[in-house]
Design a protein around this motif. Sequence first.
Motif, PDB file in Angstrom:
ATOM      1  N   TYR A 106      49.381  56.422  43.577  1.00 50.94           N
ATOM      2  CA  TYR A 106      48.142  56.015  44.250  1.00 50.94           C
ATOM      3  C   TYR A 106      48.156  54.509  44.410  1.00 50.94           C
ATOM      4  O   TYR A 106      48.645  53.797  43.529  1.00 50.94           O
ATOM      5  N   GLN A 107      47.626  54.037  45.512  1.00 49.34           N
ATOM      6  CA  GLN A 107      47.499  52.593  45.739  1.00 49.34           C
ATOM      7  C   GLN A 107      46.261  52.331  46.573  1.00 49.34           C
ATOM      8  O   GLN A 107      45.963  53.095  47.503  1.00 49.34           O
ATOM      9  N   TRP A 108      45.558  51.279  46.255  1.00 46.75           N
ATOM     10  CA  TRP A 108      44.414  50.824  47.036  1.00 46.75           C
ATOM     11  C   TRP A 108      44.554  49.326  47.198  1.00 46.75           C
ATOM     12  O   TRP A 108      44.903  48.611  46.267  1.00 46.75           O
ATOM     13  N   VAL A 109      44.308  48.832  48.406  1.00 46.48           N
ATOM     14  CA  VAL A 109      44.343  47.407  48.694  1.00 46.48           C
ATOM     15  C   VAL A 109      43.027  47.041  49.372  1.00 46.48           C
ATOM     16  O   VAL A 109      42.650  47.667  50.364  1.00 46.48           O
ATOM     17  N   GLY A 110      42.356  46.044  48.827  1.00 42.30           N
ATOM     18  CA  GLY A 110      41.100  45.597  49.417  1.00 42.30           C
ATOM     19  C   GLY A 110      41.308  44.800  50.683  1.00 42.30           C
ATOM     20  O   GLY A 110      42.411  44.293  50.940  1.00 42.30           O
ATOM     21  N   ALA A 111      40.259  44.712  51.445  1.00 38.79           N
ATOM     22  CA  ALA A 111      40.305  43.927  52.688  1.00 38.79           C
ATOM     23  C   ALA A 111      40.479  42.443  52.356  1.00 38.79           C
ATOM     24  O   ALA A 111      39.942  41.941  51.395  1.00 38.79           O
ATOM     25  N   SER A 112      41.236  41.757  53.178  1.00 38.83           N
ATOM     26  CA  SER A 112      41.496  40.330  52.959  1.00 38.83           C
ATOM     27  C   SER A 112      40.320  39.500  53.386  1.00 38.83           C
ATOM     28  O   SER A 112      39.679  39.694  54.355  1.00 38.83           O
TER      29      SER A 112
END
Length: 112
Positions: A106-112
């Motif tokens: 699983y991976q989540w990346v927030g908005a820049s």
Amino acid sequence: MHSTLIVARMNPKEFGHVADLFRKFDETEMPHLMGTRRRQLFHYQGLYFHLQDFDYLGSTADRARIQRARKDPRFIRISDDLKPYIQAYDPATWRSPADAMATRFYQWVGAS
């Protein structure tokens, strides 16, 4: 960017020695040659976690760069120097660091 996480065993009293070995290694051009952008080391109840972020390891050229680095005397030296401090998580199945790499699920990346 690509990340790898190696899991092994380490006596928690030895984390200072391991950090010093990597500090010296990271002061050379080796991380750049390998495409390493960031290295983080963690320990928890006798376990060792080595998180490395790379520029990207998707191309044949990227993988070849890592293979070349593994033959470099500095890479061989740090691997040998770490042996007294880092033990395989499962010695019966370990042949190379690839045998100790965790699999991301699983991976989540927030908005820049």
